[in-house]
Design an enzyme around this catalytic site. Structure first.
Site, PDB file in Angstrom:
ATOM      1  N   GLU A   1       0.799  -1.246   0.000  1.00  0.00           N
ATOM      2  CA  GLU A   1       0.000   0.000   0.000  1.00  0.00           C
ATOM      3  C   GLU A   1       0.827   1.289   0.000  1.00  0.00           C
ATOM      4  OE1 GLU A   1      -1.467  -2.702   1.354  1.00  0.00           O
ATOM      5  OE2 GLU A   1      -3.639  -2.532   1.114  1.00  0.00           O
TER       6      GLU A   1
ATOM      7  N   TYR B   1       3.551   2.126   1.895  1.00  0.00           N
ATOM      8  CA  TYR B   1       4.222   2.556   3.126  1.00  0.00           C
ATOM      9  C   TYR B   1       5.733   2.334   3.001  1.00  0.00           C
ATOM     10  CZ  TYR B   1      -0.484   2.930   5.075  1.00  0.00           C
ATOM     11  OH  TYR B   1      -1.797   3.288   5.301  1.00  0.00           O
TER      12      TYR B   1
ATOM     13  N   ARG C   1       2.746  -8.538   4.561  1.00  0.00           N
ATOM     14  CA  ARG C   1       1.731  -7.971   3.645  1.00  0.00           C
ATOM     15  C   ARG C   1       2.487  -7.418   2.432  1.00  0.00           C
ATOM     16  NH1 ARG C   1      -4.055  -7.438   3.129  1.00  0.00           N
ATOM     17  NH2 ARG C   1      -4.480  -5.428   2.204  1.00  0.00           N
TER      18      ARG C   1
ATOM     19  N   HIS D   1      -1.579   4.033  -1.732  1.00  0.00           N
ATOM     20  CA  HIS D   1      -2.650   4.993  -1.429  1.00  0.00           C
ATOM     21  C   HIS D   1      -2.695   6.152  -2.416  1.00  0.00           C
ATOM     22  CE1 HIS D   1      -3.974   2.801   1.929  1.00  0.00           C
ATOM     23  NE2 HIS D   1      -2.941   3.052   2.699  1.00  0.00           N
TER      24      HIS D   1
ATOM     25  N   GLN E   1     -18.027   5.009   4.381  1.00  0.00           N
ATOM     26  CA  GLN E   1     -18.515   6.210   5.064  1.00  0.00           C
ATOM     27  C   GLN E   1     -18.251   6.231   6.571  1.00  0.00           C
ATOM     28  OE1 GLN E   1     -22.131   6.636   2.050  1.00  0.00           O
ATOM     29  NE2 GLN E   1     -22.409   7.933   3.814  1.00  0.00           N
TER      30      GLN E   1
HETATM   31  P1  NAP Z   1     -28.164  16.956  -0.701  1.00  0.00           P
HETATM   32  O1  NAP Z   1     -26.827  16.345  -0.583  1.00  0.00           O
HETATM   33  O2  NAP Z   1     -28.633  17.861   0.359  1.00  0.00           O
HETATM   34  O3  NAP Z   1     -28.191  17.747  -2.107  1.00  0.00           O
HETATM   35  C1  NAP Z   1     -29.293  18.438  -2.524  1.00  0.00           C
HETATM   36  C2  NAP Z   1     -28.963  19.199  -3.807  1.00  0.00           C
HETATM   37  O4  NAP Z   1     -30.111  19.873  -4.220  1.00  0.00           O
HETATM   38  C3  NAP Z   1     -27.858  20.190  -3.638  1.00  0.00           C
HETATM   39  O5  NAP Z   1     -26.974  20.031  -4.717  1.00  0.00           O
HETATM   40  C4  NAP Z   1     -28.564  21.548  -3.651  1.00  0.00           C
HETATM   41  O6  NAP Z   1     -27.728  22.406  -4.395  1.00  0.00           O
HETATM   42  C5  NAP Z   1     -29.864  21.286  -4.382  1.00  0.00           C
HETATM   43  N1  NAP Z   1     -31.012  21.967  -3.810  1.00  0.00           N
HETATM   44  C6  NAP Z   1     -31.359  22.071  -2.507  1.00  0.00           C
HETATM   45  N2  NAP Z   1     -32.505  22.761  -2.375  1.00  0.00           N
HETATM   46  C7  NAP Z   1     -32.910  23.094  -3.613  1.00  0.00           C
HETATM   47  C8  NAP Z   1     -34.029  23.803  -4.122  1.00  0.00           C
HETATM   48  N3  NAP Z   1     -34.971  24.303  -3.311  1.00  0.00           N
HETATM   49  N4  NAP Z   1     -34.115  23.974  -5.441  1.00  0.00           N
HETATM   50  C9  NAP Z   1     -33.183  23.480  -6.274  1.00  0.00           C
HETATM   51  N5  NAP Z   1     -32.106  22.792  -5.852  1.00  0.00           N
HETATM   52  C10 NAP Z   1     -31.969  22.604  -4.536  1.00  0.00           C
HETATM   53  O7  NAP Z   1     -29.274  15.851  -0.838  1.00  0.00           O
HETATM   54  P2  NAP Z   1     -29.274  14.501  -1.674  1.00  0.00           P
HETATM   55  O8  NAP Z   1     -28.461  14.551  -2.892  1.00  0.00           O
HETATM   56  O9  NAP Z   1     -30.716  14.195  -1.805  1.00  0.00           O
HETATM   57  O10 NAP Z   1     -28.611  13.468  -0.696  1.00  0.00           O
HETATM   58  C11 NAP Z   1     -29.211  13.154   0.546  1.00  0.00           C
HETATM   59  C12 NAP Z   1     -28.213  12.551   1.503  1.00  0.00           C
HETATM   60  O11 NAP Z   1     -27.789  11.284   1.081  1.00  0.00           O
HETATM   61  C13 NAP Z   1     -27.004  13.392   1.708  1.00  0.00           C
HETATM   62  O12 NAP Z   1     -26.611  13.345   3.056  1.00  0.00           O
HETATM   63  C14 NAP Z   1     -25.994  12.694   0.865  1.00  0.00           C
HETATM   64  O13 NAP Z   1     -24.674  12.927   1.314  1.00  0.00           O
HETATM   65  C15 NAP Z   1     -26.388  11.239   1.020  1.00  0.00           C
HETATM   66  N6  NAP Z   1     -25.949  10.454  -0.160  1.00  0.00           N
HETATM   67  C16 NAP Z   1     -24.623  10.306  -0.369  1.00  0.00           C
HETATM   68  C17 NAP Z   1     -24.188   9.626  -1.474  1.00  0.00           C
HETATM   69  C18 NAP Z   1     -22.711   9.451  -1.718  1.00  0.00           C
HETATM   70  O14 NAP Z   1     -21.909   9.913  -0.910  1.00  0.00           O
HETATM   71  N7  NAP Z   1     -22.309   8.821  -2.792  1.00  0.00           N
HETATM   72  C19 NAP Z   1     -25.097   9.096  -2.372  1.00  0.00           C
HETATM   73  C20 NAP Z   1     -26.443   9.278  -2.144  1.00  0.00           C
HETATM   74  C21 NAP Z   1     -26.869   9.970  -1.039  1.00  0.00           C
HETATM   75  P3  NAP Z   1     -27.931  23.985  -4.503  1.00  0.00           P
HETATM   76  O15 NAP Z   1     -28.531  24.407  -3.188  1.00  0.00           O
HETATM   77  O16 NAP Z   1     -26.557  24.507  -4.751  1.00  0.00           O
HETATM   78  O17 NAP Z   1     -28.832  24.185  -5.658  1.00  0.00           O
HETATM   79 FE1  SF4 Z   2     -17.024   0.556   5.822  1.00  0.00          FE
HETATM   80 FE2  SF4 Z   2     -19.254  -0.559   6.747  1.00  0.00          FE
HETATM   81 FE3  SF4 Z   2     -19.321   0.874   4.497  1.00  0.00          FE
HETATM   82 FE4  SF4 Z   2     -18.129  -1.538   4.596  1.00  0.00          FE
HETATM   83  S1  SF4 Z   2     -20.303  -1.098   4.866  1.00  0.00           S
HETATM   84  S2  SF4 Z   2     -17.319   0.277   3.653  1.00  0.00           S
HETATM   85  S3  SF4 Z   2     -17.251  -1.501   6.626  1.00  0.00           S
HETATM   86  S4  SF4 Z   2     -18.841   1.650   6.534  1.00  0.00           S
END
Ligand code: NAP
Ligand code: SF4
Length: 664
Positions: free
Chosen positions: A166, A168, A216, A254, A341
């Site tokens: 990795e 190191y 490893r 990494h 996460q």
């Molecule tokens: P979010 O992360 O809060 O994003 C909402 C988006 O909508 C923002 O880009 C915002 O941008 C826009 N928005 C907010 N209010 C608005 C309005 N009134 N009109 C138009 N645009 C608006 O919510 P989400 O995408 O639904 O995700 C929900 C949660 O799930 C979050 O905590 C997210 O981190 C998590 N999640 C994470 C992942 C990942 O990490 N891969 C995948 C899925 C879900 P602007 O305000 O700039 O327009």
């Molecule tokens: Fe990490 Fe749990 Fe997500 Fe697996 S499911 S990547 S152990 S947080």
């Protein structure tokens, strides 16, 4: 027998293990807590040993101060520290397991000021230029490894794993790109691997024959200037000759541009390469990375790719992985979904490493699993992540639990996520939770929208309201135009997308929808995968033209996970998705989506507009229940939609399920 290859005993050095599974090293951040982390570490490893994991490896401990990952007590170089390890090794031995201490010198990857390396070359992922080790420093460092191994034996460990993968310190010596030395420790391969070989010899001597030495080894460095394949083999053979009992393989430095542990990595992708190396060696070899089911592990072994499998995150997701696989209950194994996460992302924020789908991980000492004395009749409303976790925790605590779900299937937002390429395992999390809930005697009612009156009439003494969210409808003229759809309708197949699509909102769900619209399943086969991800690799042609828009100014994807967001951002950027920030939505009509940016009015002439603009809490039932005097607790998105996040949802579910008896 289930999984005969997996449960075929194996002799490793002085030990005979009943199965072929190693719990690989995971840094929990408790290592950095010194005495304060000991009870939690003892509970963490002790529980996994009790549940059938025979051989485990700790998080990395440095052999000296310079080699630490962080400026904390994550090293072992004095007898005064033994008291912090004894309770951990005792807990594992009391449960019949074996525990190895991982010795990890971080070299130029250390996140403090006093970092060292073979040459003074800064890592691309670090801000600090390391100090070049002198010949005397190198010999002292080898002695530090031996001293650390001696102390590990004194602390009761069954041996050590030397981290040589990795990227190191040991990798940094072996690879020409990080080792520009002209003395006996640099230049020809024989010199570059000398440090690793001498470390293994010294550690072997310190351990003696009664302890296990695992090395490893980096099977694929995945960086420009890393080891060639023939060099990887030569190094592995030299390590075996120097006294390693087992070679456990790691993949990628990494700083590599190639994802190795994220959701875009197909299951067991790298094990073919492990098999090639195994054929060149006369010691057992372990395979790792994205092996998250007993079936996948069994296939790796029966294909002859490895003698053992080293699983790490799957043991955060489910400490009972071995126990359930052996007992024919693989359907109840909660799988690791490679989201990072609550594990890797927590590591970087300094929080205790845990698991999204098993929030008890890392907190086994404080979150008990005892059954309650006063079982209650409990309703959990909503079977998304928060509701599933609450229902399971309450049922396993002994309560009589009914889980209500208005949709015809459980899973909530997690079920939608399972449709996104790379997230298919999310569906298995739901099914494992449901299987465990049924085992615990819980009742699931799908297609059943609970109301306050019937909950009160049925005599529920406690209600946990996990009714989730409803997607936010932005206030844009024309938002009800037929070409507008919500992400839920799209992902669940109720709506179709055209060839030109605009996505309103660029949070996690906006990114997921973009990935779904691109329709790119992970490249199959190692060669195709590496061709895609190495520098200069080509992303597949996108299926559609896609625009992502947001109102705020600045880069896209800043809210995505630290250790996964870069993959998604790169994936979308390389497939030519158009990203427009700082927009003002004007209206939607037959022409498309009208917006204003930099004072200029424009129109995106798209066939489909997908709304991914966040959520609002669905908590209509709360007031009605409270009015009827039914004790009610709101959790997950229903409590705070604005910060909706599945890690928080599972954690709140577990806490609410365990706390039912305390609920007023
Ligand atoms: P979010 O992360 O809060 O994003 C909402 C988006 O909508 C923002 O880009 C915002 O941008 C826009 N928005 C907010 N209010 C608005 C309005 N009134 N009109 C138009 N645009 C608006 O919510 P989400 O995408 O639904 O995700 C929900 C949660 O799930 C979050 O905590 C997210 O981190 C998590 N999640 C994470 C992942 C990942 O990490 N891969 C995948 C899925 C879900 P602007 O305000 O700039 O327009
Ligand atoms: Fe990490 Fe749990 Fe997500 Fe697996 S499911 S990547 S152990 S947080």
């Amino acid at each position: 027998m289930n999984y005969p290859a997996l449960f075929n005993p194996i002799k490793l050095g002085p030990f005979v293990l009943p199965n072929r599974i190693i719990m690989g090293s995971m840094h929990t951040n408790l290592e950095e807590a010194g005495a304060a982390g000991v009870a939690a570490l003892a509970a963490f490893y002790g529980e996994r040993a009790r549940l059938g994991v025979s051989l485990m490896v700790t998080g990395g401990y440095s052999p000296n101060l310079e080699g630490r990952m962080k400026a904390g007590p994550g090293y072992l170089n004095s007898r005064a520290q033994l008291a912090e390890h004894r309770p951990v090794t005792d807990a594992v031995h009391a449960a019949g397991g074996h525990l190895l201490l991982q010795i990890l010198h971080s070299g130029r990857y250390g996140m403090h000021d006093d970092i060292v390396a073979p040459s003074a070359i800064r890592a691309p992922i670090s801000r600090t230029v390391p100090r070049e080790l002198s010949d005397a420093d190198i010999r002292r460092t080898i002695a530090d490894y031996a001293r650390c191994a001696e102390l590990a034996v004194a602390a009761g460990y069954d041996g050590v794993e030397i981290m040589g993968s990795e990227g190191y310190l040991l990798s940094q010596f072996a690879a020409g790109c990080t080792n520009h030395r002209e003395d006996d420790w640099g230049g020809a391969l024989e010199n570059r691997i000398r440090f690793a070989v001498e470390v293994v010899r010294a550690v072997r001597a310190a351990l003696g024959p009664e302890r296990l030495l695992v090395f490893r080894h980096s099977i694929l460095d995945l960086i420009d200037g890393g080891l060639e394949w023939h060099e990887t083999v030569t190094m592995a053979q030299a390590i075996a000759a120097a006294g390693a009992d087992v070679l456990s393989t790691g993949v990628g430095w990494h700083e590599s541009p190639v994802p190795t542990v994220q959701q875009s990595v197909p299951p067991a992708l790298f094990t073919g390469a492990v098999g090639r190396l195994r054929r060149e060696l006369n010691i057992p070899v372990a395979a790792s990375n994205r092996i998250n089911t007993p079936e996948a592990a069994e296939s790796v072994l029966t294909r002859g790719d490895a003698d053992l499998v080293a699983l790490a995150r799957p043991f955060l997701a489910d400490p009972a992985f071995v126990h359930k696989a052996r007992g024919g209950r693989a359907d109840t194994i909660i799988p690791c979904i490679a989201c990072n996460q609550a594990c890797l992302d927590h590591y970087f924020t300094g929080a205790t490493v845990s698991c999204m789908v098993n929030p008890r991980a890392g907190h086994e000492d404080s979150l008990s699993t005892e059954r309650v004395q006063n079982p209650r009749k409990v309703a959990v409303v909503g079977a998304g992540p928060a509701g599933l976790a609450a229902a399971l925790a309450a049922a396993q605590s002994g309560h009589r639990v009914t889980l209500f779900e208005a949709a015809d299937q459980a899973g909530g937002q997690f079920r939608l996520a399972a449709r996104v390429p790379g997230k298919e395992d999310y569906a298995r999390v739901i099914s494992a939770y449901l299987a465990l809930f049924a085992e615990a005697g819980g009742e699931l009612r799908t297609g059943c929208r609970a109301d306050a009156e019937s909950l009160a009439d049925e005599g529920f003494e406690s209600v946990i309201l996990a009714s989730g969210i409803r997607p936010r409808q932005p206030d844009i003229p024309g938002i009800d135009h037929p070409r507008v759809t919500g992400y839920e309708a799209l992902l669940s197949g109720r709506a179709k997308a055209g060839q030109q699509v605009a996505i309103i909102g660029a949070g996690g769900i906006g990114f997921d929808v973009a990935a779904w619209l691109l329709g790119q399943h992970p490249a199959s086969g190692l060669e195709a995968y590496l061709a895609r991800w190495r520098q200069g690799g080509q992303a597949p042609a996108p299926k559609r033209r896609i625009w992502m828009l947001k109102r705020s100014k600045g880069p896209f994807g800043k809210t995505l996970g630290k250790t996964t967001g870069w993959v998604l951002r790169r994936e979308l950027a390389e497939t030519g998705i158009h990203q427009l920030d700082d927009v003002e939505y004007v209206r939607i009509d037959d022409a498309g989506l009208h917006y204003r940016r930099d004072g200029e009015a424009s129109c995106l002439r798209v066939d489909t507009i997908v709304v991914c603009s966040g959520q609002e809490a669905e908590q209509a039932l709360a007031a009605a229940l409270t009015a009827r005097g039914v004790p009610t607790r709101l959790i997950g998105g229903a409590a705070r939609a604005g910060e909706l996040d599945a890690t928080r949802a599972f954690a709140e579910g577990l806490a609410a399920g365990r706390a039912v008896s305390a609920q007023a």
